[in-house]
Design a protein around this motif. Structure first.
Motif, short mmCIF file in Angstrom:
data_model
loop_
_atom_site.label_atom_id
_atom_site.label_comp_id
_atom_site.label_asym_id
_atom_site.label_seq_id
_atom_site.Cartn_x
_atom_site.Cartn_y
_atom_site.Cartn_z
N TYR A 131 3.95 10.46 -9.62
CA TYR A 131 4.98 9.54 -8.71
C TYR A 131 5.20 8.27 -9.66
O TYR A 131 4.61 7.98 -10.34
CB TYR A 131 4.51 9.24 -7.48
N TYR A 132 6.20 7.25 -9.07
CA TYR A 132 6.78 6.19 -9.61
C TYR A 132 6.90 5.22 -8.50
O TYR A 132 7.28 5.41 -7.47
CB TYR A 132 8.05 6.37 -10.55
N LEU A 133 6.43 3.97 -9.02
CA LEU A 133 6.21 2.77 -8.06
C LEU A 133 7.42 1.82 -8.57
O LEU A 133 7.37 1.53 -9.57
CB LEU A 133 5.10 2.42 -7.80
N HIS B 240 0.89 -1.33 -0.04
CA HIS B 240 -0.12 0.12 0.02
C HIS B 240 0.93 1.40 -0.01
O HIS B 240 1.85 1.17 0.74
CB HIS B 240 -1.01 0.00 1.30
N PHE B 241 0.47 2.31 -0.70
CA PHE B 241 1.35 3.55 -0.63
C PHE B 241 0.47 4.63 -0.42
O PHE B 241 -0.80 4.87 -0.87
CB PHE B 241 2.05 3.37 -1.95
N ASN B 242 1.24 5.92 -0.11
CA ASN B 242 0.63 7.05 -0.09
C ASN B 242 1.55 8.08 -0.63
O ASN B 242 2.42 8.09 -0.40
CB ASN B 242 -0.03 7.54 1.32
N VAL C 219 8.09 4.19 -3.50
CA VAL C 219 7.50 5.44 -4.07
C VAL C 219 8.57 6.55 -4.20
O VAL C 219 9.43 6.72 -3.34
CB VAL C 219 6.30 5.72 -3.53
N SER C 220 8.38 7.12 -5.51
CA SER C 220 9.52 8.31 -5.61
C SER C 220 8.88 9.25 -6.70
O SER C 220 8.06 9.00 -7.45
CB SER C 220 10.79 7.74 -6.17
N GLU C 221 9.32 10.56 -6.62
CA GLU C 221 9.00 11.30 -7.56
C GLU C 221 9.55 11.38 -8.97
O GLU C 221 10.84 10.85 -9.09
CB GLU C 221 8.79 12.83 -7.14
#
Length: 99
Positions: free
Chosen positions: A47-49, A39-41, A97-99
């Motif tokens: 954003y990149y996963l 799960h991510f926020n 998660v990253s921008e």
């Protein structure tokens, strides 16, 4: 039997950016299909996963083509699917998660 360990890695740019994976080991027999969830926020609009794998004390590796990602933005979920599991898939898996 194959042992999978799911942990999390977060590359945060803001306090609200995070990933969370269920803890514990996942076991599967050779040839099984395995799904690991994360799960991510993110407060970012773009954003990149990513999913990474670490075997022993080696560096993190991006996953190979047998592994696929399924992103469900509405549920804030990224699943990692490993088809036809093999002994070589035994590792620690990280989502990020990253921008």
């Amino acid at each position: 039997m194959i042992l999978y360990v799911a942990l999390c890695l977060t590359e945060c740019r803001a306090q609200t950016d995070s990933v969370q994976q269920p803890g514990g080991d996942v076991t599967a027999a050779e040839g099984d299909s395995v799904t690991l969830g994360c799960h991510f926020n993110s407060s970012l609009s773009n954003y990149y996963l990513f999913w990474y794998k670490q075997e022993g004390n080696t560096l993190l590796q991006r996953l190979d083509p047998r592994c696929s990602h399924e992103v469900k933005d509405e549920d804030k979920l990224i699943n990692l699917q490993i088809s036809s599991a093999a002994v070589s898939d035994s590792a620690v898996y990280y989502c990020a998660v990253s921008e």
